[in-house]
Design a protein around this motif. Structure first.
Motif, PDB file in Angstrom:
ATOM      1  N   VAL A  43     123.987 -13.102  48.680  1.00  0.00           N
ATOM      2  CA  VAL A  43     124.692 -13.938  49.658  1.00  0.00           C
ATOM      3  C   VAL A  43     124.817 -15.362  49.097  1.00  0.00           C
ATOM      4  CG1 VAL A  43     122.620 -14.624  50.944  1.00  0.00           C
ATOM      5  CG2 VAL A  43     124.825 -14.586  52.105  1.00  0.00           C
ATOM      6  N   THR A  44     125.964 -15.976  49.342  1.00  0.00           N
ATOM      7  CA  THR A  44     126.178 -17.355  48.903  1.00  0.00           C
ATOM      8  C   THR A  44     125.790 -18.309  50.019  1.00  0.00           C
ATOM      9  OG1 THR A  44     128.454 -17.474  49.710  1.00  0.00           O
ATOM     10  CG2 THR A  44     128.120 -16.626  47.449  1.00  0.00           C
ATOM     11  N   ALA A  45     125.615 -19.562  49.663  1.00  0.00           N
ATOM     12  CA  ALA A  45     125.283 -20.579  50.657  1.00  0.00           C
ATOM     13  C   ALA A  45     126.379 -20.645  51.727  1.00  0.00           C
ATOM     14  CB  ALA A  45     125.092 -21.929  49.993  1.00  0.00           C
ATOM     15  N   GLN A  46     127.632 -20.564  51.306  1.00  0.00           N
ATOM     16  CA  GLN A  46     128.752 -20.629  52.250  1.00  0.00           C
ATOM     17  C   GLN A  46     128.727 -19.450  53.216  1.00  0.00           C
ATOM     18  OE1 GLN A  46     130.869 -23.119  52.665  1.00  0.00           O
ATOM     19  NE2 GLN A  46     131.965 -22.072  54.306  1.00  0.00           N
ATOM     20  N   GLN A  47     128.529 -18.243  52.704  1.00  0.00           N
ATOM     21  CA  GLN A  47     128.473 -17.057  53.566  1.00  0.00           C
ATOM     22  C   GLN A  47     127.322 -17.168  54.554  1.00  0.00           C
ATOM     23  OE1 GLN A  47     128.106 -14.314  50.290  1.00  0.00           O
ATOM     24  NE2 GLN A  47     130.155 -13.457  50.653  1.00  0.00           N
ATOM     25  N   CYS A  48     126.199 -17.666  54.084  1.00  0.00           N
ATOM     26  CA  CYS A  48     125.016 -17.810  54.927  1.00  0.00           C
ATOM     27  C   CYS A  48     125.283 -18.798  56.065  1.00  0.00           C
ATOM     28  CB  CYS A  48     123.840 -18.281  54.068  1.00  0.00           C
ATOM     29  SG  CYS A  48     122.291 -18.421  54.943  1.00  0.00           S
ATOM     30  N   LYS A  49     125.837 -19.938  55.721  1.00  0.00           N
ATOM     31  CA  LYS A  49     126.102 -20.966  56.730  1.00  0.00           C
ATOM     32  C   LYS A  49     127.161 -20.520  57.721  1.00  0.00           C
ATOM     33  CE  LYS A  49     124.390 -24.655  53.875  1.00  0.00           C
ATOM     34  NZ  LYS A  49     124.650 -25.808  53.050  1.00  0.00           N
ATOM     35  N   GLU A  50     128.123 -19.700  57.275  1.00  0.00           N
ATOM     36  CA  GLU A  50     129.144 -19.173  58.179  1.00  0.00           C
ATOM     37  C   GLU A  50     128.532 -18.273  59.244  1.00  0.00           C
ATOM     38  OE1 GLU A  50     132.051 -17.327  55.645  1.00  0.00           O
ATOM     39  OE2 GLU A  50     132.940 -19.261  55.083  1.00  0.00           O
ATOM     40  N   LYS A  51     127.387 -17.656  58.912  1.00  0.00           N
ATOM     41  CA  LYS A  51     126.686 -16.807  59.876  1.00  0.00           C
ATOM     42  C   LYS A  51     125.789 -17.625  60.798  1.00  0.00           C
ATOM     43  CE  LYS A  51     124.916 -12.953  58.548  1.00  0.00           C
ATOM     44  NZ  LYS A  51     124.147 -11.899  57.881  1.00  0.00           N
ATOM     45  N   ASP A  56     118.359 -21.787  51.422  1.00  0.00           N
ATOM     46  CA  ASP A  56     117.507 -22.546  50.504  1.00  0.00           C
ATOM     47  C   ASP A  56     117.072 -21.602  49.397  1.00  0.00           C
ATOM     48  OD1 ASP A  56     115.662 -24.079  49.133  1.00  0.00           O
ATOM     49  OD2 ASP A  56     114.236 -24.198  50.790  1.00  0.00           O
ATOM     50  N   ASP A  57     117.639 -21.786  48.221  1.00  0.00           N
ATOM     51  CA  ASP A  57     117.329 -20.896  47.100  1.00  0.00           C
ATOM     52  C   ASP A  57     116.329 -21.504  46.129  1.00  0.00           C
ATOM     53  OD1 ASP A  57     118.912 -22.819  45.961  1.00  0.00           O
ATOM     54  OD2 ASP A  57     120.356 -21.433  45.079  1.00  0.00           O
ATOM     55  N   SER A  58     115.533 -22.457  46.593  1.00  0.00           N
ATOM     56  CA  SER A  58     114.601 -23.143  45.708  1.00  0.00           C
ATOM     57  C   SER A  58     113.295 -22.378  45.476  1.00  0.00           C
ATOM     58  CB  SER A  58     114.284 -24.539  46.247  1.00  0.00           C
ATOM     59  OG  SER A  58     113.603 -24.450  47.481  1.00  0.00           O
ATOM     60  N   ILE A  59     113.008 -21.366  46.288  1.00  0.00           N
ATOM     61  CA  ILE A  59     111.761 -20.618  46.144  1.00  0.00           C
ATOM     62  C   ILE A  59     112.102 -19.149  45.913  1.00  0.00           C
ATOM     63  CG2 ILE A  59     109.552 -20.035  47.187  1.00  0.00           C
ATOM     64  CD1 ILE A  59     109.918 -22.483  49.007  1.00  0.00           C
ATOM     65  N   ARG A  60     111.656 -18.614  44.790  1.00  0.00           N
ATOM     66  CA  ARG A  60     111.928 -17.212  44.456  1.00  0.00           C
ATOM     67  C   ARG A  60     111.000 -16.298  45.244  1.00  0.00           C
ATOM     68  NH1 ARG A  60     113.117 -15.982  38.422  1.00  0.00           N
ATOM     69  NH2 ARG A  60     115.295 -15.837  38.969  1.00  0.00           N
ATOM     70  N   GLY A  61     111.490 -15.101  45.534  1.00  0.00           N
ATOM     71  CA  GLY A  61     110.672 -14.078  46.162  1.00  0.00           C
ATOM     72  C   GLY A  61     110.605 -14.133  47.676  1.00  0.00           C
ATOM     73  N   ILE A  62     111.355 -15.035  48.290  1.00  0.00           N
ATOM     74  CA  ILE A  62     111.429 -15.104  49.749  1.00  0.00           C
ATOM     75  C   ILE A  62     112.897 -15.180  50.136  1.00  0.00           C
ATOM     76  CG2 ILE A  62     109.179 -16.225  50.031  1.00  0.00           C
ATOM     77  CD1 ILE A  62     110.800 -18.825  50.491  1.00  0.00           C
ATOM     78  N   PRO A  63     113.228 -14.888  51.392  1.00  0.00           N
ATOM     79  CA  PRO A  63     114.645 -14.941  51.783  1.00  0.00           C
ATOM     80  C   PRO A  63     115.261 -16.328  51.561  1.00  0.00           C
ATOM     81  CG  PRO A  63     113.362 -13.809  53.460  1.00  0.00           C
ATOM     82  CD  PRO A  63     112.386 -14.397  52.489  1.00  0.00           C
ATOM     83  N   TRP A  64     116.417 -16.340  50.930  1.00  0.00           N
ATOM     84  CA  TRP A  64     117.146 -17.586  50.725  1.00  0.00           C
ATOM     85  C   TRP A  64     118.033 -17.901  51.916  1.00  0.00           C
ATOM     86  CZ3 TRP A  64     119.187 -17.044  45.013  1.00  0.00           C
ATOM     87  CH2 TRP A  64     118.103 -17.085  44.139  1.00  0.00           C
ATOM     88  N   CYS A  65     118.521 -16.870  52.563  1.00  0.00           N
ATOM     89  CA  CYS A  65     119.347 -17.019  53.758  1.00  0.00           C
ATOM     90  C   CYS A  65     118.475 -16.560  54.923  1.00  0.00           C
ATOM     91  CB  CYS A  65     120.610 -16.175  53.632  1.00  0.00           C
ATOM     92  SG  CYS A  65     121.738 -16.317  55.036  1.00  0.00           S
TER      93      CYS A  65
END
Length: 81
Positions: A43-51, A56-65
Motif C-alpha cells: 500500500v502507498t501512503a496516498q492509498q492509505c490516506k485515501e482510506k 508511517d513506514d519508518s519502522i520495519r515489521g509493523i503495519p505501515w498503514c
C-alpha cells in the motif's frame, strides 16, 4: 476593503487547516505495538490516506498503514433515547 477581507479569510483558512493537521498528527500517534492494520502489502501512503488511515513506514515489521486513534472530540455522542 476587499483586500482586507481576503487576507482575513486566508488567515482563517490557514488556521483551520493547521488545526486539522494537528488533529491528524495526534490521531496518528499510535504506539507501534498498538497499530491495527488498515492496508495491504505494498500500500502507498496516498492509498492509505485515501482510506482515512495513517501511514508511517519508518519502522520495519509493523503495519505501515494503520487505523488512527479515536480522539475524544471526534467521537459521536450517544443518543440518550
Amino acid at each position: 476593503m476587499e483586500h482586507k477581507v481576503i487576507c482575513v479569510l486566508a488567515m482563517v483558512l490557514m488556521l483551520a487547516l493547521s488545526s486539522l493537521a494537528q488533529n491528524q498528527e495526534e490521531a496518528c500517534a499510535v504506539m507501534p505495538r498498538d497499530r491495527k492494520n488498515c492496508g495491504f502489502p505494498g500500500v502507498t501512503a496516498q492509498q492509505c490516506k485515501e482510506k482515512g488511515c495513517c501511514f508511517d513506514d519508518s519502522i520495519r515489521g509493523i503495519p505501515w498503514c494503520f487505523q488512527p486513534l479515536v480522539i475524544e472530540s471526534q467521537q459521536e455522542e450517544e443518543c440518550p433515547f
